[in-house]
Scaffold this motif. Structure first.
Motif, mmCIF file in Angstrom:
data_model
loop_
_atom_site.group_PDB
_atom_site.id
_atom_site.type_symbol
_atom_site.label_atom_id
_atom_site.label_comp_id
_atom_site.label_asym_id
_atom_site.label_seq_id
_atom_site.Cartn_x
_atom_site.Cartn_y
_atom_site.Cartn_z
ATOM 1 N N VAL A 48 15.032 4.585 -5.430
ATOM 2 C CA VAL A 48 14.260 4.141 -6.596
ATOM 3 C C VAL A 48 13.262 5.218 -7.024
ATOM 4 C CG1 VAL A 48 12.606 2.428 -7.449
ATOM 5 C CG2 VAL A 48 14.561 1.703 -6.065
ATOM 6 N N LYS A 49 12.641 5.900 -6.068
ATOM 7 C CA LYS A 49 11.707 6.975 -6.401
ATOM 8 C C LYS A 49 12.405 8.062 -7.211
ATOM 9 C CE LYS A 49 8.546 6.501 -2.455
ATOM 10 N NZ LYS A 49 8.096 7.122 -1.178
ATOM 11 N N GLU A 50 13.587 8.450 -6.802
ATOM 12 C CA GLU A 50 14.341 9.459 -7.543
ATOM 13 C C GLU A 50 14.712 8.954 -8.927
ATOM 14 O OE1 GLU A 50 15.104 12.667 -6.809
ATOM 15 O OE2 GLU A 50 13.669 12.342 -5.178
ATOM 16 N N TYR A 51 15.092 7.691 -9.013
ATOM 17 C CA TYR A 51 15.479 7.093 -10.298
ATOM 18 C C TYR A 51 14.291 7.071 -11.254
ATOM 19 C CZ TYR A 51 18.131 3.954 -13.384
ATOM 20 O OH TYR A 51 18.812 3.418 -14.441
ATOM 21 N N SER A 52 13.113 6.772 -10.727
ATOM 22 C CA SER A 52 11.923 6.659 -11.574
ATOM 23 C C SER A 52 11.514 8.001 -12.178
ATOM 24 C CB SER A 52 10.753 6.069 -10.782
ATOM 25 O OG SER A 52 10.344 6.953 -9.756
ATOM 26 N N LYS A 53 11.926 9.108 -11.557
ATOM 27 C CA LYS A 53 11.628 10.420 -12.127
ATOM 28 C C LYS A 53 12.372 10.629 -13.443
ATOM 29 C CE LYS A 53 10.789 12.581 -7.613
ATOM 30 N NZ LYS A 53 11.278 13.571 -6.621
ATOM 31 N N ARG A 54 13.536 10.026 -13.561
ATOM 32 C CA ARG A 54 14.328 10.132 -14.793
ATOM 33 C C ARG A 54 13.973 9.031 -15.787
ATOM 34 N NH1 ARG A 54 18.061 10.206 -10.735
ATOM 35 N NH2 ARG A 54 19.074 8.285 -11.490
ATOM 36 N N HIS A 55 13.435 7.908 -15.264
ATOM 37 C CA HIS A 55 13.120 6.753 -16.115
ATOM 38 C C HIS A 55 11.710 6.276 -15.781
ATOM 39 C CE1 HIS A 55 17.367 6.572 -17.284
ATOM 40 N NE2 HIS A 55 17.661 6.683 -16.002
ATOM 41 N N PRO A 56 10.701 6.784 -16.465
ATOM 42 C CA PRO A 56 9.300 6.490 -16.121
ATOM 43 C C PRO A 56 8.906 5.017 -16.209
ATOM 44 C CG PRO A 56 9.457 8.412 -17.550
ATOM 45 C CD PRO A 56 10.810 7.794 -17.526
ATOM 46 N N ILE A 57 9.692 4.183 -16.904
ATOM 47 C CA ILE A 57 9.314 2.761 -16.965
ATOM 48 C C ILE A 57 9.548 2.069 -15.627
ATOM 49 C CG2 ILE A 57 9.802 2.625 -19.445
ATOM 50 C CD1 ILE A 57 12.284 0.943 -18.721
ATOM 51 N N VAL A 58 10.268 2.723 -14.717
ATOM 52 C CA VAL A 58 10.513 2.163 -13.392
ATOM 53 C C VAL A 58 9.354 2.542 -12.474
ATOM 54 C CG1 VAL A 58 12.031 2.138 -11.373
ATOM 55 C CG2 VAL A 58 13.009 2.260 -13.691
ATOM 56 N N ARG A 59 8.726 1.550 -11.859
ATOM 57 C CA ARG A 59 7.611 1.810 -10.940
ATOM 58 C C ARG A 59 7.885 1.136 -9.597
ATOM 59 N NH1 ARG A 59 2.207 -0.543 -10.049
ATOM 60 N NH2 ARG A 59 2.443 -1.998 -11.811
ATOM 61 N N LEU A 60 7.774 1.916 -8.534
ATOM 62 C CA LEU A 60 7.984 1.388 -7.192
ATOM 63 C C LEU A 60 6.649 0.915 -6.621
ATOM 64 C CD1 LEU A 60 10.046 1.016 -4.831
ATOM 65 C CD2 LEU A 60 9.227 3.225 -3.969
ATOM 66 N N ILE A 61 6.623 -0.341 -6.206
ATOM 67 C CA ILE A 61 5.447 -0.920 -5.543
ATOM 68 C C ILE A 61 5.833 -1.161 -4.095
ATOM 69 C CG2 ILE A 61 3.861 -2.877 -5.461
ATOM 70 C CD1 ILE A 61 4.525 -3.347 -8.442
ATOM 71 N N GLN A 62 5.057 -0.646 -3.164
ATOM 72 C CA GLN A 62 5.421 -0.762 -1.758
ATOM 73 C C GLN A 62 4.534 -1.775 -1.039
ATOM 74 O OE1 GLN A 62 5.495 3.628 -0.901
ATOM 75 N NE2 GLN A 62 7.611 3.183 -0.298
ATOM 76 N N GLN A 63 5.167 -2.766 -0.436
ATOM 77 C CA GLN A 63 4.459 -3.734 0.378
ATOM 78 C C GLN A 63 3.954 -3.050 1.660
ATOM 79 O OE1 GLN A 63 3.773 -6.293 -1.447
ATOM 80 N NE2 GLN A 63 5.050 -7.997 -0.697
ATOM 81 N N PRO A 64 2.838 -3.507 2.231
ATOM 82 C CA PRO A 64 2.336 -2.881 3.460
ATOM 83 C C PRO A 64 3.260 -3.096 4.655
ATOM 84 C CG PRO A 64 1.065 -4.847 2.911
ATOM 85 C CD PRO A 64 1.934 -4.556 1.727
ATOM 86 N N HIS A 65 4.010 -4.195 4.636
ATOM 87 C CA HIS A 65 4.989 -4.483 5.683
ATOM 88 C C HIS A 65 5.941 -5.535 5.132
ATOM 89 C CE1 HIS A 65 2.877 -8.310 6.488
ATOM 90 N NE2 HIS A 65 1.758 -7.601 6.337
ATOM 91 N N ASN A 66 7.028 -5.779 5.858
ATOM 92 C CA ASN A 66 8.026 -6.742 5.401
ATOM 93 C C ASN A 66 7.439 -8.151 5.347
ATOM 94 O OD1 ASN A 66 10.383 -8.804 6.595
ATOM 95 N ND2 ASN A 66 11.002 -7.529 4.893
ATOM 96 N N GLN A 67 7.494 -8.778 4.164
ATOM 97 C CA GLN A 67 6.926 -10.118 3.982
ATOM 98 C C GLN A 67 7.917 -11.103 3.381
ATOM 99 O OE1 GLN A 67 2.876 -10.051 2.187
ATOM 100 N NE2 GLN A 67 2.990 -7.829 2.370
ATOM 101 N N GLY A 68 9.105 -10.642 3.020
ATOM 102 C CA GLY A 68 10.103 -11.535 2.455
ATOM 103 C C GLY A 68 10.166 -11.477 0.940
#
Length: 383
Positions: A48-68
Motif C-alpha cells: 500500500v505504501k508503494e501504491y500511495s506514491k503513485r496515487h496520493p489519495i491513498v493514505r495508510l493508517i497503521q494501528q499500534p497493534h492487531n485489534q481486529g
C-alpha cells in the motif's frame, strides 16, 4: 459530494492492489482512500505504501497493534473527512459505476423520513482468482424503514461491508462496529444502523465478493453461530414486534418468526406456532419445519413422513432432499441417499451440506449434516 473509502488491511498482500485499482477506476471521483493496517504478518502495508506514491489519495493508517477488523473500520470512520464513506474489504472489488449509481439513487431518497443512512448494492461472488461464479448473484430488496430491522433479523442480505456506502455521522452515533462482538460483527452493526435511518438498495450486482480459503474459514465460523449470537442481543418480545410490524401478510410474518425461534433453539415454542400456519401457500414451509422439529427430537420416522409429504408436493425442495437423504444414510440406504443428494446438488450448485453429505455417504464416514432452514434461490458460496 466528496467521498471517503475505508479499508481494513490484514494479510491481503495478494489482493489489495486489485481492490485499490477498482476504486481508482470509479467513474465517480473519490476524495480519499484510508487503508487501516491491522498489523498482519505479510507485506500488505508495504504494498500500500508503494501504491500511495503513485496515487496520493491513498493514505495508510497503521494501528499500534492487531485489534481486529472492527477496530480498524472504526479508526477509518473517525479519521475520514467526508460525510459519506464507502466501506471495502481488502480482497473484494467493485464495478466502475458503483459509486455513481449509489449517489444517483441516494438523490431519489432526499426526502425520505428518516433520512438515509446507507446505500447497499447487490453482489456477485468470485473465486480466489476473481472469476465470477455461475449463478452466484445475491440480491436484497428495498424496504421501508419500519420493515428493515425485522427483515434483517430473518435474513441478512448485506453479506459483506464491501460496497456499503455509509453516512459517517450516523455510523459513529450508534457507536460504530463493536470491537467485543466476535461473531458476525458486520451483521450486528447493520442491525443497529437499521434503527437509525432508511436503507437504500441498489439492485445492481456491482460488488465482487471474493471467496478464498482465508475468507471461507472465517465465514463458516460466523455462519454456524451468527443467528443465535445476534438474537441474544434482543429479547423474543422485541423480535416478535419487529417481525409483525412489517407490511407482509400475517402468515409470512408468522413463518419468519418461527424460523427465528428455531435459529434460537426454541424448537418447542416454534413448533406450537406452526399450528397457526394455514392454507396452501406456506404448506411446504410448515412441513419442512415440522420435520425439522422431529429431527431435533430424534423422531426420524415422523420426520421422514413429513419430508416425504413435502417432496411429493415439491420434489425440488433442496433442504428437504438433503434432510431426507441424511435419514436414508443413517438407515444404511446409501443408494437412496446418494440419489437425493445428487438431485439437491444439481438443483442448487454450491450447496455445501448436500455436497459434504454426499462425500460422507460415499466414504462411509457417517458424518452428516441436516440443513436447518429453507434454501435461498442462489446460495452463498463457502467452497
Amino acid at each position: 459530494m466528496n467521498i471517503s473509502v475505508v479499508i481494513p488491511l490484514y494479510n491481503a498482500e495478494k489482493y489489495i492492489v486489485e481492490t485499490l485499482d477498482s476504486l481508482m477506476n470509479q467513474t465517480y471521483p473519490i476524495d480519499e482512500i484510508l487503508v487501516v493496517d491491522d498489523c498482519g504478518p505479510d507485506r500488505s502495508a508495504e504494498v500500500v505504501k508503494e501504491y500511495s506514491k503513485r496515487h496520493p489519495i491513498v493514505r495508510l493508517i497503521q494501528q499500534p497493534h492487531n485489534q481486529g477488523g472492527s477496530a480498524a473500520r472504526n479508526r477509518g470512520l473517525k479519521e475520514a473527512r467526508n460525510k459519506w464513506v464507502l466501506m471495502m474489504d481488502a480482497d473484494d472489488t467493485i464495478h466502475p459505476d458503483l459509486l455513481r449509481n449509489q449517489f444517483e439513487l441516494l438523490g431519489q431518497y432526499s426526502e425520505a423520513k428518516p433520512a438515509p443512512v446507507c446505500v447497499h448494492p447487490a453482489y456477485v461472488q468470485t473465486d480466489a482468482e476473481g472469476n465470477i461464479l455461475a449463478n452466484s448473484e445475491y440480491r436484497g430488496q428495498q424496504l421501508s424503514y419500519n420493515e428493515t430491522f425485522g427483515s434483517l433479523l430473518v435474513r441478512n442480505y448485506i453479506i459483506t461491508p464491501s460496497g456499503l456506502l455509509l453516512d459517517r455521522d450516523a455510523a459513529l452515533e450508534i457507536g460504530g462496529y463493536k470491537t467485543n462482538f466476535f461473531v458476525s460483527e458486520d451483521a450486528e452493526f447493520i442491525l443497529r444502523l437499521s434503527r437509525k435511518g432508511t436503507f437504500v438498495y441498489l439492485d445492481k450486482p456491482y460488488v465482487y465478493f471474493r471467496r478464498h480459503p482465508m475468507s471461507i474459514t472465517s465465514d463458516l465460523k460466523k455462519a454456524s453461530n451468527a443467528g443465535k449470537a445476534i438474537l441474544e442481543v434482543y429479547s423474543i418480545d422485541e423480535i416478535k414486534e419487529a417481525i409483525f410490524s412489517r407490511s407482509f401478510v400475517e402468515q409470512k410474518n408468522l413463518l419468519d418468526f418461527i424460523t427465528l425461534l428455531y435459529q434460537y433453539q426454541l424448537f418447542d415454542k416454534g413448533f406450537r406456532y406452526l399450528a397457526d400456519i394455514k392454507g396452501d401457500e406456506y404448506q411446504q414451509s410448515k412441513l419442512f419445519y415440522q420435520a425439522l422439529y422431529y429431527i431435533e427430537n430424534n423422531q426420524e420416522i415422523e420426520a421422514s413422513r413429513h419430508l416425504d409429504q413435502l417432496l411429493s408436493i415439491n420434489d425440488g425442495h433442496g433442504a428437504a432432499l438433503n434432510n431426507r437423504a441424511v435419514i436414508y444414510a443413517k438407515d444404511n440406504d446409501s443408494k437412496m441417499a446418494c440419489e437425493l443428494l445428487e438431485s439437491a446438488i444439481l438443483l442448487f450448485p454450491g450447496y455445501m451440506d448436500a455436497t459434504d453429505n454426499l462425500q460422507a455417504v460415499k466414504e462411509g464416514t457417517q458424518e452428516y449434516r441436516f440443513t436447518k432452514r429453507e434454501l435461498r434461490k442462489n446460495l452463498l458460496r463457502y467452497s
